[in-house]
Design a protein around this motif. Structure first.
Motif, PDB file in Angstrom:
ATOM      1  N   ALA A  71       0.872  -1.269  -0.033  1.00  0.00           N
ATOM      2  CA  ALA A  71       0.057  -0.006   0.072  1.00  0.00           C
ATOM      3  C   ALA A  71       0.844   1.268  -0.155  1.00  0.00           C
ATOM      4  O   ALA A  71       0.716   2.105  -0.552  1.00  0.00           O
ATOM      5  CB  ALA A  71      -0.889  -0.114   1.217  1.00  0.00           C
ATOM      6  N   VAL A  72       1.863   1.291   0.791  1.00  0.00           N
ATOM      7  CA  VAL A  72       2.695   2.353   0.853  1.00  0.00           C
ATOM      8  C   VAL A  72       3.570   2.582  -0.414  1.00  0.00           C
ATOM      9  O   VAL A  72       3.594   3.934  -0.693  1.00  0.00           O
ATOM     10  CB  VAL A  72       3.946   2.273   1.910  1.00  0.00           C
ATOM     11  CG1 VAL A  72       5.053   3.372   2.191  1.00  0.00           C
ATOM     12  CG2 VAL A  72       3.031   2.201   3.533  1.00  0.00           C
ATOM     13  N   GLY A  74       2.496   1.652  -3.373  1.00  0.00           N
ATOM     14  CA  GLY A  74       1.282   2.027  -4.391  1.00  0.00           C
ATOM     15  C   GLY A  74       1.165   3.485  -4.404  1.00  0.00           C
ATOM     16  O   GLY A  74       1.061   4.161  -5.435  1.00  0.00           O
ATOM     17  N   ILE A  75       1.023   3.889  -3.286  1.00  0.00           N
ATOM     18  CA  ILE A  75       0.770   5.432  -2.923  1.00  0.00           C
ATOM     19  C   ILE A  75       1.637   6.428  -3.204  1.00  0.00           C
ATOM     20  O   ILE A  75       1.480   7.192  -3.932  1.00  0.00           O
ATOM     21  CB  ILE A  75       0.250   5.811  -1.360  1.00  0.00           C
ATOM     22  CG1 ILE A  75      -1.251   5.017  -1.024  1.00  0.00           C
ATOM     23  CG2 ILE A  75      -0.006   6.969  -0.995  1.00  0.00           C
ATOM     24  CD1 ILE A  75      -1.620   4.824   0.421  1.00  0.00           C
ATOM     25  N   GLY A  76       2.895   5.907  -2.944  1.00  0.00           N
ATOM     26  CA  GLY A  76       3.973   6.682  -3.533  1.00  0.00           C
ATOM     27  C   GLY A  76       4.211   6.704  -4.834  1.00  0.00           C
ATOM     28  O   GLY A  76       4.268   7.639  -5.484  1.00  0.00           O
ATOM     29  N   ARG A  77       4.015   5.640  -5.500  1.00  0.00           N
ATOM     30  CA  ARG A  77       4.003   5.779  -6.966  1.00  0.00           C
ATOM     31  C   ARG A  77       2.798   6.170  -7.754  1.00  0.00           C
ATOM     32  O   ARG A  77       3.028   7.218  -8.489  1.00  0.00           O
ATOM     33  CB  ARG A  77       3.814   4.018  -7.342  1.00  0.00           C
ATOM     34  CG  ARG A  77       5.168   3.469  -7.476  1.00  0.00           C
ATOM     35  CD  ARG A  77       5.363   2.164  -7.874  1.00  0.00           C
ATOM     36  NE  ARG A  77       6.467   1.414  -8.028  1.00  0.00           N
ATOM     37  CZ  ARG A  77       6.772   0.353  -7.389  1.00  0.00           C
ATOM     38  NH1 ARG A  77       5.770  -0.133  -6.998  1.00  0.00           N
ATOM     39  NH2 ARG A  77       7.880  -0.201  -7.268  1.00  0.00           N
ATOM     40  N   MET A  78       1.518   6.439  -7.127  1.00  0.00           N
ATOM     41  CA  MET A  78       0.476   7.232  -7.622  1.00  0.00           C
ATOM     42  C   MET A  78       0.968   8.639  -7.401  1.00  0.00           C
ATOM     43  O   MET A  78       0.289   9.745  -8.320  1.00  0.00           O
ATOM     44  CB  MET A  78      -0.883   6.985  -6.859  1.00  0.00           C
ATOM     45  CG  MET A  78      -1.283   5.430  -7.200  1.00  0.00           C
ATOM     46  SD  MET A  78      -2.857   5.327  -6.355  1.00  0.00           S
ATOM     47  CE  MET A  78      -2.595   4.558  -5.095  1.00  0.00           C
ATOM     48  N   ALA A  79       1.796   9.106  -6.462  1.00  0.00           N
ATOM     49  CA  ALA A  79       2.039  10.331  -6.040  1.00  0.00           C
ATOM     50  C   ALA A  79       3.320  10.973  -7.020  1.00  0.00           C
ATOM     51  O   ALA A  79       3.786  11.902  -6.818  1.00  0.00           O
ATOM     52  CB  ALA A  79       2.447  10.760  -4.593  1.00  0.00           C
TER      53      ALA A  79
END
Length: 88
Positions: A71-72, A74-79
């Motif tokens: 999750a961390v 994935g969120i980082g990549r989305m950002a």
């Protein structure tokens, strides 16, 4: 690395990612290119493959940790962040 990428077909180069998992076809093409450049690498790859395929987390705690990690990331990549940026 540039020599390996140069050996890839255009259809595989399109799907290359700098970090993270490659598509199955691109991953196989990368391994084939590596073996073409370094013929002895196939022995090492053959020993590593069973260790990396089919790995499952066996405990509930391990599964929770893996889910949080994914999750961390994935969120980082989305950002728009890369893994090295998250480490800092």
């Amino acid at each position: 690395m540039e020599k390996i990428i140069a050996l890839l077909a255009a259809r595989n180069r399109v799907h290359l990612v700098e970090e993270g998992q490659q598509t199955e076809a691109t991953g196989k093409a990368l391994l084939a290119a590596l073996i073409e450049l370094q013929p002895g690498a196939d022995d090492v790859i053959g020993r590593l493959d069973p260790a990396t395929t089919g790995y499952t987390v066996r405990s509930e705690a391990g599964q929770a940790l893996a889910t949080q990690r994914d999750a961390v990331l994935g969120i980082g990549r989305m950002a728009g962040m890369s893994i090295p940026q998250l480490v800092l």
